[in-house]
Design a protein around this motif. Structure first.
Motif, short mmCIF file in Angstrom:
data_model
loop_
_atom_site.label_atom_id
_atom_site.label_comp_id
_atom_site.label_asym_id
_atom_site.label_seq_id
_atom_site.Cartn_x
_atom_site.Cartn_y
_atom_site.Cartn_z
N ALA A 71 0.95 -0.90 0.09
CA ALA A 71 -0.07 -0.11 0.00
C ALA A 71 0.94 1.16 -0.05
O ALA A 71 0.48 2.57 -0.54
CB ALA A 71 -1.16 0.03 1.33
N ILE A 72 1.75 1.41 1.11
CA ILE A 72 2.65 2.56 0.92
C ILE A 72 3.24 2.95 -0.03
O ILE A 72 3.63 3.65 -1.03
CB ILE A 72 3.78 2.29 2.00
N ILE A 73 4.20 1.50 -1.45
CA ILE A 73 4.36 1.68 -2.84
C ILE A 73 3.28 2.36 -3.54
O ILE A 73 3.25 3.01 -4.30
CB ILE A 73 4.73 -0.04 -2.97
N GLY A 74 2.25 2.14 -3.34
CA GLY A 74 1.49 2.46 -4.29
C GLY A 74 0.64 4.15 -3.91
O GLY A 74 0.65 4.90 -4.55
N VAL A 75 1.39 4.25 -2.73
CA VAL A 75 0.90 6.08 -2.35
C VAL A 75 2.28 6.50 -3.11
O VAL A 75 1.72 7.94 -3.87
CB VAL A 75 1.08 5.99 -1.07
N PHE A 76 3.51 5.92 -2.84
CA PHE A 76 4.36 6.72 -4.42
C PHE A 76 4.08 7.09 -5.43
O PHE A 76 5.12 7.25 -6.30
CB PHE A 76 5.57 6.95 -3.50
N ASP A 77 3.44 5.70 -5.98
CA ASP A 77 3.55 5.57 -6.95
C ASP A 77 1.81 3.63 -7.36
O ASP A 77 2.18 2.93 -7.52
CB ASP A 77 4.50 4.62 -7.98
N PRO A 78 0.47 4.44 -7.93
CA PRO A 78 -0.33 4.11 -8.24
C PRO A 78 -0.42 2.93 -9.11
O PRO A 78 -0.62 1.65 -8.60
CB PRO A 78 -1.51 5.09 -8.37
N TYR A 79 0.28 3.73 -10.39
CA TYR A 79 0.72 2.29 -11.41
C TYR A 79 1.16 0.91 -10.70
O TYR A 79 0.64 -0.36 -10.46
CB TYR A 79 1.35 2.87 -12.01
N SER A 80 2.21 0.94 -9.69
CA SER A 80 2.34 0.24 -9.34
C SER A 80 2.39 -0.99 -8.12
O SER A 80 2.15 -2.04 -8.16
CB SER A 80 4.49 0.63 -8.85
N GLY A 81 1.62 0.06 -7.30
CA GLY A 81 0.32 -0.36 -6.69
C GLY A 81 -0.33 -1.85 -7.37
O GLY A 81 -0.94 -2.25 -6.52
N PHE A 82 -1.14 -1.38 -8.44
CA PHE A 82 -2.00 -1.93 -9.46
C PHE A 82 -1.76 -2.73 -9.74
O PHE A 82 -2.20 -3.76 -9.74
CB PHE A 82 -2.77 -1.20 -10.64
N THR A 83 0.21 -2.97 -10.39
CA THR A 83 0.86 -4.39 -10.69
C THR A 83 1.39 -5.24 -9.79
O THR A 83 0.78 -6.03 -9.61
CB THR A 83 1.74 -3.53 -11.55
N ALA A 84 1.13 -4.36 -8.46
CA ALA A 84 1.38 -5.79 -7.97
C ALA A 84 0.61 -5.99 -7.38
O ALA A 84 -0.02 -7.47 -6.64
CB ALA A 84 1.80 -4.78 -6.17
N ALA A 85 -0.71 -5.50 -7.42
CA ALA A 85 -2.66 -6.44 -6.87
C ALA A 85 -2.93 -7.44 -7.87
O ALA A 85 -3.54 -8.48 -7.97
CB ALA A 85 -3.69 -5.59 -7.14
N ILE A 86 -1.68 -6.91 -9.58
CA ILE A 86 -2.75 -8.19 -10.46
C ILE A 86 -1.93 -9.05 -10.08
O ILE A 86 -2.08 -10.29 -10.07
CB ILE A 86 -2.05 -7.35 -11.84
N GLY A 87 -0.06 -9.19 -9.78
CA GLY A 87 0.48 -10.27 -8.91
C GLY A 87 0.20 -10.86 -8.04
O GLY A 87 0.07 -12.78 -8.49
N PHE A 88 -0.20 -10.26 -7.37
CA PHE A 88 -1.48 -11.36 -6.61
C PHE A 88 -1.95 -11.64 -6.50
O PHE A 88 -2.45 -13.15 -6.33
CB PHE A 88 -1.82 -10.54 -5.03
#
Length: 507
Positions: A240-257
């Motif tokens: 979630a903190i990564i997503g705060v700094f870069d929402p697109y990267s938070g989204f790709t983390a959700a895709i991987g999960f």
């Protein structure tokens, strides 16, 4: 087997001794209540019943008093008591206390562990989740007025020279964002990625790949048996903190999960699909929404004394609120408890601090870029729409699915989805009439309007809480009732927008 038999015998004996012996003991119902939920008892039919007090009693503990509703037309009252999630399990009795002080046993109760979280049986947390949603949707309705149409930010110029391997990931990220339908959220995703791009284009290109792998690892760490409820809290917050700094990267983390959980066979129901979307919101929405508030509040009419601090502070607060709401939503969609089912306040605080740190880092990076780098330009965007039609359709299905899981009523789920999607549907249309000239004299303000709408919804909640309904019935009424001021505000914003543009065209 012997241990289980002994445990059951002890529990039954404890429940027996918790209820005083009487000739009517056989008529006393024995109830099983889960802690972490609101519990109800309906009593009435006696002329003096309106003066009763109902309490939950156990030996060696202070009695807990039930709250009482107003009477229904037949003279019945609904008595309610919320059992905290750390409430001691064991045997209790429910007593009615008359004006004379005499106590009568109404029921015997065995309090057990929470089996799974039902937000509709936790009115305060349901209220919090709905309030955040209503505040956000009313804000989107306000954003349609002209002074919020323009977005400007500093971005790196497009000419970058990277190694071929990195350049392919760079192009992949750029093309994937470009493929999103035009909306406010598309532009915010692009804008929020500029912090990393100004620091390092290579980092901007590779971080989504790294977070995809990280999200996949979280999917593995959740385990093959428990799945989503067993997500390690630390990893969840880091994503979630990564997503705060870069929402697109938070989204790709959700895709991987999501991919790893699907491969393990955990995503096989509507609940699981909804839970995946809630996780994506947890890792994507705080960064996106806090950025919108920070920029748009800065354009609002505010006293100069607070105009510097309010946008940043409120964006951090609301980013934390969005994360906490996503946690509640995720917990409400799971069919069993686990590490992720919690309501800890320290996690949203960490997200709020991350929002503040990001805002500070942006200022430092922008200042350095302006002073030392000519590869910076001002990017200006004219927002043609707030949300895309495709996103409205997805949200309608999501609202309906979530409400169905909460209530197990298809008709109610469709009704709730309809009332909450109305403000978003109105954002797709600009009316040429009617032109209400009186609206030109009404000042518009994001925080004031959203606060008023939320306050009215809270008043409706308090009114419904006092009514003689059981907790699930009250939950349904709260969901529908809270949306009434939201729809009224959406219509007001639409008419105000029509009046505003008519005045501009007439000049």
């Amino acid at each position: 087997m012997l241990n289980k038999f002994i445990a059951l015998t002890v529990a039954a004996f404890s429940l027996f001794i918790a209820i005083p012996s009487s000739s009517a003991a056989s008529d006393i119902p024995l109830l099983t209540w889960e802690r972490g939920k609101e519990q109800n008892i309906v009593l009435g039919g006696y002329t003096n019943q309106s003066s009763w007090e109902i309490q939950l009693v156990a030996k060696g503990q202070n009695p807990l008093k039930f709250s009482k509703s107003t009477a229904n037309k037949d003279g019945y009252f609904v008595y309610s008591l919320f059992l905290p999630k750390d409430f001691p399990i064991g045997a209790y009795r429910v007593e009615s206390v008359g004006t004379s002080g005499a106590a009568n046993v109404v029921a015997g109760v065995q309090v057990v562990e929470l089996l799974f979280f039902e937000i509709i049986r936790v009115p305060i947390q349901l209220l919090f989740l709905l309030t955040v949603l209503i505040f956000l949707l009313s804000t989107l309705s306000t954003l349609r007025i002209r002074r919020f149409e323009q977005m400007s930010y500093l971005q790196s110029k497009s000419e970058v020279h990277l190694a071929p391997a990195i350049a392919s990931f760079y192009r992949l990220r750029r093309s994937s964002v470009a493929g999103v339908q035009r909306s406010l959220f598309k532009h915010v995703i692009k804008k929020e990625g500029e912090l990393l791009h100004k620091i390092s284009p290579a980092l901007w290109a590779l971080l989504p790949v790294a977070t995809f792998i990280f999200g996949s690892y979280i999917g593995i760490a959740a385990g093959t048996e428990l799945g989503i409820p067993n997500i390690p809290i630390l990893l969840f917050v880091i994503a979630a903190i990564i997503g705060v700094f870069d929402p697109y990267s938070g989204f790709t983390a959700a895709i991987g999960f999501s991919i790893l959980q699907t491969m393990q066979g955990h995503i096989s129901s509507m609940r699981a699909v909804g839970a995946l979307m809630a996780i994506a919101l947890s890792w994507l929405a705080p960064g996106l929404i806090s950025s919108i508030y920070r920029e748009m509040i800065a354009k609002d009419t505010l006293p100069e004394m607070i105009k510097r601090s309010i946008p940043t502070l409120f964006s951090a607060f609301f980013g934390a609120a969005i994360f906490y709401s996503s946690e509640l939503l995720l917990s409400s969609l799971l069919d069993r408890t686990g590490a992720i089912v919690n309501s800890r306040i320290d996690l949203p605080i960490a997200i709020g601090i991350a929002v503040l740190l990001k805002e500070r880092l942006e200022k430092i990076v922008d200042r350095r870029a302006l002073l030392s780098d000519g590869n910076i330009e001002v990017k200006s965007i004219l927002l043609s729409r707030i949300i895309s039609p495709r996103a409205v359709g997805i949200l309608a299905l999501f609202f309906a699915g979530v409400t169905y899981i909460w209530t197990q009523s298809l008709i109610f789920a469709l009704s709730a989805a309809l009332v909450f999607i109305v403000p978003l549907l109105l954002l797709q249309i600009r009316f040429a009439s009617p032109v209400v000239s009186a609206l030109a004299r009404v000042p518009r303000n994001i925080l004031a309007e959203s606060s008023i709408v939320s306050a009215v919804s809270f008043g409706i909640f308090m009114l419904i809480q006092s009514m003689p309904f059981e907790v699930i019935q009250k939950g349904k009424l709260i969901i529908l009732g809270a949306a009434v001021p939201l729809i009224i505000h959406a219509v007001f914003s639409s008419l105000s927008d029509t009046q505003d543009r008519e005045m501009v065209d007439a000049q």
